[in-house]
Design a protein around this motif. Structure first.
Motif, PDB file in Angstrom:
ATOM      1  N   SER A 187       2.639  -0.981  -6.141  1.00  0.00           N
ATOM      2  CA  SER A 187       2.759  -2.419  -5.874  1.00  0.00           C
ATOM      3  C   SER A 187       1.427  -3.096  -5.595  1.00  0.00           C
ATOM      4  CB  SER A 187       3.715  -2.657  -4.702  1.00  0.00           C
ATOM      5  OG  SER A 187       3.198  -2.067  -3.521  1.00  0.00           O
ATOM      6  N   GLU A 188       0.444  -2.382  -5.059  1.00  0.00           N
ATOM      7  CA  GLU A 188      -0.862  -2.970  -4.762  1.00  0.00           C
ATOM      8  C   GLU A 188      -1.969  -2.268  -5.552  1.00  0.00           C
ATOM      9  OE1 GLU A 188      -1.016  -4.696  -0.444  1.00  0.00           O
ATOM     10  OE2 GLU A 188       0.025  -2.774  -0.325  1.00  0.00           O
ATOM     11  N   ASN A 189      -1.616  -1.853  -6.756  1.00  0.00           N
ATOM     12  CA  ASN A 189      -2.548  -1.163  -7.639  1.00  0.00           C
ATOM     13  C   ASN A 189      -3.029  -2.142  -8.706  1.00  0.00           C
ATOM     14  OD1 ASN A 189      -3.499   0.435  -9.934  1.00  0.00           O
ATOM     15  ND2 ASN A 189      -2.766   2.210  -8.788  1.00  0.00           N
ATOM     16  N   SER A 190      -4.272  -2.563  -8.576  1.00  0.00           N
ATOM     17  CA  SER A 190      -4.803  -3.580  -9.502  1.00  0.00           C
ATOM     18  C   SER A 190      -4.884  -3.051 -10.925  1.00  0.00           C
ATOM     19  CB  SER A 190      -6.178  -4.055  -9.030  1.00  0.00           C
ATOM     20  OG  SER A 190      -7.095  -2.969  -8.978  1.00  0.00           O
ATOM     21  N   GLU A 191      -5.144  -1.755 -11.081  1.00  0.00           N
ATOM     22  CA  GLU A 191      -5.210  -1.179 -12.431  1.00  0.00           C
ATOM     23  C   GLU A 191      -3.845  -1.257 -13.119  1.00  0.00           C
ATOM     24  OE1 GLU A 191      -6.767   2.748 -12.218  1.00  0.00           O
ATOM     25  OE2 GLU A 191      -8.736   2.114 -11.472  1.00  0.00           O
TER      26      GLU A 191
ATOM     27  N   ALA B 152      -4.410  -9.194 -10.623  1.00  0.00           N
ATOM     28  CA  ALA B 152      -5.191  -8.011 -10.238  1.00  0.00           C
ATOM     29  C   ALA B 152      -6.396  -8.379  -9.386  1.00  0.00           C
ATOM     30  CB  ALA B 152      -5.622  -7.260 -11.490  1.00  0.00           C
ATOM     31  N   SER B 153      -6.996  -9.540  -9.656  1.00  0.00           N
ATOM     32  CA  SER B 153      -8.174  -9.957  -8.895  1.00  0.00           C
ATOM     33  C   SER B 153      -7.859 -10.148  -7.412  1.00  0.00           C
ATOM     34  CB  SER B 153      -8.731 -11.261  -9.477  1.00  0.00           C
ATOM     35  OG  SER B 153      -7.733 -12.279  -9.467  1.00  0.00           O
ATOM     36  N   ALA B 154      -6.674 -10.685  -7.117  1.00  0.00           N
ATOM     37  CA  ALA B 154      -6.280 -10.876  -5.714  1.00  0.00           C
ATOM     38  C   ALA B 154      -6.020  -9.542  -5.042  1.00  0.00           C
ATOM     39  CB  ALA B 154      -5.047 -11.764  -5.641  1.00  0.00           C
TER      40      ALA B 154
ATOM     41  N   VAL C 162      -8.424 -16.197  -2.436  1.00  0.00           N
ATOM     42  CA  VAL C 162      -8.430 -15.139  -3.455  1.00  0.00           C
ATOM     43  C   VAL C 162      -7.611 -15.516  -4.678  1.00  0.00           C
ATOM     44  CG1 VAL C 162      -8.849 -13.283  -1.800  1.00  0.00           C
ATOM     45  CG2 VAL C 162      -6.489 -13.940  -2.316  1.00  0.00           C
ATOM     46  N   GLY C 163      -7.246 -16.799  -4.800  1.00  0.00           N
ATOM     47  CA  GLY C 163      -6.473 -17.234  -5.961  1.00  0.00           C
ATOM     48  C   GLY C 163      -5.125 -16.550  -6.035  1.00  0.00           C
TER      49      GLY C 163
ATOM     50  N   THR D  70      -0.581  -7.549  -0.373  1.00  0.00           N
ATOM     51  CA  THR D  70      -0.386  -8.306  -1.612  1.00  0.00           C
ATOM     52  C   THR D  70       0.908  -7.897  -2.316  1.00  0.00           C
ATOM     53  OG1 THR D  70      -1.819  -6.678  -2.703  1.00  0.00           O
ATOM     54  CG2 THR D  70      -2.847  -8.705  -1.938  1.00  0.00           C
ATOM     55  N   ARG D  71       1.992  -8.025  -1.613  1.00  0.00           N
ATOM     56  CA  ARG D  71       3.299  -7.608  -2.131  1.00  0.00           C
ATOM     57  C   ARG D  71       4.382  -8.163  -1.218  1.00  0.00           C
ATOM     58  NH1 ARG D  71       4.353  -4.022   1.887  1.00  0.00           N
ATOM     59  NH2 ARG D  71       2.636  -2.759   2.655  1.00  0.00           N
ATOM     60  N   LEU D  72       5.617  -7.895  -1.564  1.00  0.00           N
ATOM     61  CA  LEU D  72       6.746  -8.211  -0.689  1.00  0.00           C
ATOM     62  C   LEU D  72       6.761  -7.181   0.437  1.00  0.00           C
ATOM     63  CD1 LEU D  72       9.134 -10.272  -0.796  1.00  0.00           C
ATOM     64  CD2 LEU D  72      10.511  -8.417  -1.739  1.00  0.00           C
ATOM     65  N   GLN D  73       7.057  -7.599   1.657  1.00  0.00           N
ATOM     66  CA  GLN D  73       7.070  -6.687   2.793  1.00  0.00           C
ATOM     67  C   GLN D  73       8.457  -6.098   3.027  1.00  0.00           C
ATOM     68  OE1 GLN D  73       3.874  -5.839   3.684  1.00  0.00           O
ATOM     69  NE2 GLN D  73       3.959  -6.587   5.780  1.00  0.00           N
TER      70      GLN D  73
END
Length: 664
Positions: A86-90, A107-109, A266-267, A291-294
């Protein structure tokens, strides 16, 4: 809007996402590991595809396989849930390259907020308040110790790439710094592959307050108020509630605006959570952004009347936010309890096993001064009765969420719900949660992240032993489960005797105490004696596992679940695990290994239940002896075949006499 999405997760969050998708007419694709072939999330989705072995790194963390499945099934978007990818920019970038929408931030955020130290540098530029500390790249131990000395002890060391309480150490004095740093770095490299740490002032009795933010691709960004997540064990949340107790309108606005500023810096797009550490005086500091749903998003949904997963889907599909800031309001109070398979009394050690019995509360039971309110109660779960909690994944059984018109009503409803929740087959934290909810500290909102440790004595009391009512529920359940052996009244399990009353000895053991229970059979009742007490007990009703007894002048209700030799008694919100010690059933087990069962004491054979050549299962009755005016059942120690019965009804036997030949 999407017509089909893939859910790249498992458990309760996969089921949660699927529920909203179904309501919106969106088809869902589940992915599963070999360990999850029969899992609930597989059953609730429209399609399901196997992606690998049980280990997450070979299944749920295989971004390439998940994207491959999405393309093969025609899924237009992927919802990552929380955890895993869930928080993997790749992964977010890979989805974009494959032409699949990632239901989450760009991904930038994710990259910007993925490093705690980099994120804090960004927040400093955005004028978001920060805890005094060092968040730079210099990782020289002497330099870091100098920074810690400058900040002032106690100091908190945290893995820069960390989360979930891993890679965190509280350093009380300078002399302990180097050892604590080495330990923190070891855990960080093992957990995240990165041993970079940051150092911050460790706040005394802080509260953990987080702000739910949401942004779309049209420039809109709102905050959906706060959640208090202060109650934690091992830096992991146990109870969450919204709104935060004691929050003023001014402080709420300040924290909300700071969270929106963090998201805009962070857009950000989609659902995110900005976490703050707050002092008791009301001051607050940025901690991190998820950077995801909690996990705890349901309490926000309950007080705002929103469906945040629906918002995620709409924003990912390019739509504007459903509501603007001025349209958002707080209604009532919500509390979430995380029900885990774990043993709080043993350091919250995770428990694995099968949910042999799982009875959840029902919304219709919540009648606090009015009609039942189904919207006041919700359970998010990824398991069902009969499912197994395995060692491969998080041991969460369910999230239980209640709503009330105010905190007092929400507390009462949560206490009531926990009292109705029954689990057999593994350890759970339900009893601990019940004590926590009703503790003075939590009920009076005396909150901080050290609440559990600070109130350890009250939250971990010496358990009260089973009383006569509890033992009676177990005993009557046992007696009622024994079927009549034959037409001969002498063989009846109902204790019929001519011109006398039959007595029988039972033994139930708890972890720290054994109870000798004497049962005297009456015409339509029993006299049950234990621990110096004796009362007449009558069965009022029995429906499955639910038993109602009349004991003296009182009515006692309970649920009794038998799991092998354990009788689990649930009554008045308390769970007792009673081990039934059938002395006669086990007395001859050693001899049974050699093919025979022997009498453990002198007595008379009053019933022979089996015949030569009969196949029996472990625990089935073989014969019944009467000794010392009490009956004892000799049971099969394991599955096998009766080769020969050596005595008949009425025969006297001496201690040690072989009773029958038995082979496995």
């Amino acid at each position: 809007m999407f017509s089909k999405i893939l859910i790249a997760n498992r458990g309760e969050i996969a089921c949660r996402v699927a529920a909203t998708a179904r309501r919106m007419g969106i088809k869902t694709v589940a992915v599963y590991s070999e360990a999850d072939a029969n899992a609930k999330h597989v059953a609730v989705c429209d399609e399901a595809v196997l992606i690998g072995p049980a280990a997450a790194k070979e299944s749920y963390l295989r971004a390439d396989k998940i994207i491959e499945v999405a393309l093969a099934t025609g899924a237009q978007a992927i919802h990552p849930g929380y955890g895993f990818l869930s928080e993997n920019s790749e992964f977010a970038n890979a989805c974009a390259k494959a032409g699949i929408a990632f239901i989450g931030p760009p991904a930038s955020a994710i990259e910007a907020m993925g490093s705690k130290s980099a994120a804090k540098s960004l927040m400093e530029k955005a004028n978001v308040p920060l805890v005094p500390g060092y968040h730079g790249d210099n990782q020289d131990p002497d330099f870091l110790q100098g920074e810690a000395d400058r900040i002032g002890y106690p100091v908190l060391l945290k893995a820069s790439a960390g989360g979930g309480g891993k890679g965190m150490r509280v350093i009380e004095k300078s002399a302990d710094f180097k050892d604590g740093l080495a330990s923190c770095k070891r855990e960080a490299i093992n957990s995240f592959g990165d041993d970079k740490v940051l150092a911050e002032k460790y706040l005394q009795r802080p509260r953990h307050i987080e702000i739910q933010v949401f942004a779309d691709t049209h420039g809109n960004c709102v905050y959906l108020f706060e959640r208090d997540c202060s109650v934690q064990r091992r830096h992991q949340k146990v109870l969450e509630e919204a709104p935060a107790p004691g929050m003023t309108a001014e402080r709420r606005a300040a924290m909300g605006e700071a969270a929106v500023a963090a998201a805009k810096a962070v857009g950000y797009v989609g659902a995110g959570t900005v976490e703050f550490i707050a002092n008791q005086d009301g001051s607050f500091y940025f901690m991190e952004m998820n950077t995801r749903l909690q996990v705890e998003h349901p309490v926000t949904e309950m007080i705002t009347g929103t469906d945040l997963v629906e918002w995620q889907l709409r924003v990912a599909a390019g739509e504007q936010l459903p509501l603007q800031q001025s349209q958002l309001q707080i209604h009532g109070h919500a509390i979430e309890a995380r029900v885990y398979a774990e043993n709080p009394e043993k350091g919250f050690l995770p428990s694995i096993g099968t949910l042999r019995h799982a009875r959840t509360p029902s919304a219709v039971n919540f009648e606090l001064g009015g009609a039942p309110d189904p919207a006041a109660f919700r359970i998010d779960s990824g398991v069902r009765e009969g499912d197994t909690i395995s060692p491969f994944y998080d041991p969460m059984i369910a999230k239980m969420i209640v709503w009330g018109k105010d905190r007092t009503e929400a507390l009462a409803r949560m206490a009531q719900a926990l009292a109705q929740y029954q689990i057999v087959g593994l350890n759970s934290n339900i009893a601990f949660l019940s004590r926590l909810i009703t503790s003075q500290a939590f009920s009076t909102a005396d909150l901080d992240t050290g609440l559990i440790e600070r109130n350890h004595a009250a939250l971990f009391p010496t358990p009260a032993p089973a009383n006569l009512a509890i033992l009676s529920l177990a005993a009557v359940s046992l007696l009622q489960s024994e079927k009549s052996i034959g037409a001969d009244p002498w063989q009846s399990s109902q204790g019929w005797r001519m011109n006398s009353y039959m007595q029988r000895g039972l033994q139930f053991a708890e972890e720290h105490q054994t109870h000798a229970v004497q049962v005297t059979y009456m015409q339509d009742a029993w006299i049950i004696a234990a621990n110096g007490e004796s009362e007449t007990v009558r069965l009022v009703s029995r429906s499955g596992e639910d038993v109602v007894l009349a004991i003296a002048q009182q009515t006692v209700k309970g649920t009794v679940v038998r799991d092998g030799e354990h009788f689990h008694v649930f009554s008045q919100g308390t769970h007792y695990d009673l081990h039934y010690n059938d002395v006669m059933a086990h007395a001859g087990e050693a001899e049974a290994e050699g093919g025979r069962l022997t009498a453990p004491m002198p007595g008379k054979i009053v019933a022979v239940v089996v015949k030569k050549g009969q196949e029996v299962k472990k625990g089935e009755a073989l014969l019944i002896m009467e000794a010392m005016k009490m009956e004892h059942t000799i049971s099969a120690p394991h599955d096998g075949v009766v080769e020969e019965v050596l005595y008949a009804v009425g025969d006297q036997v001496i201690e040690g006499a072989p009773l029958l030949n038995f082979k496995q």
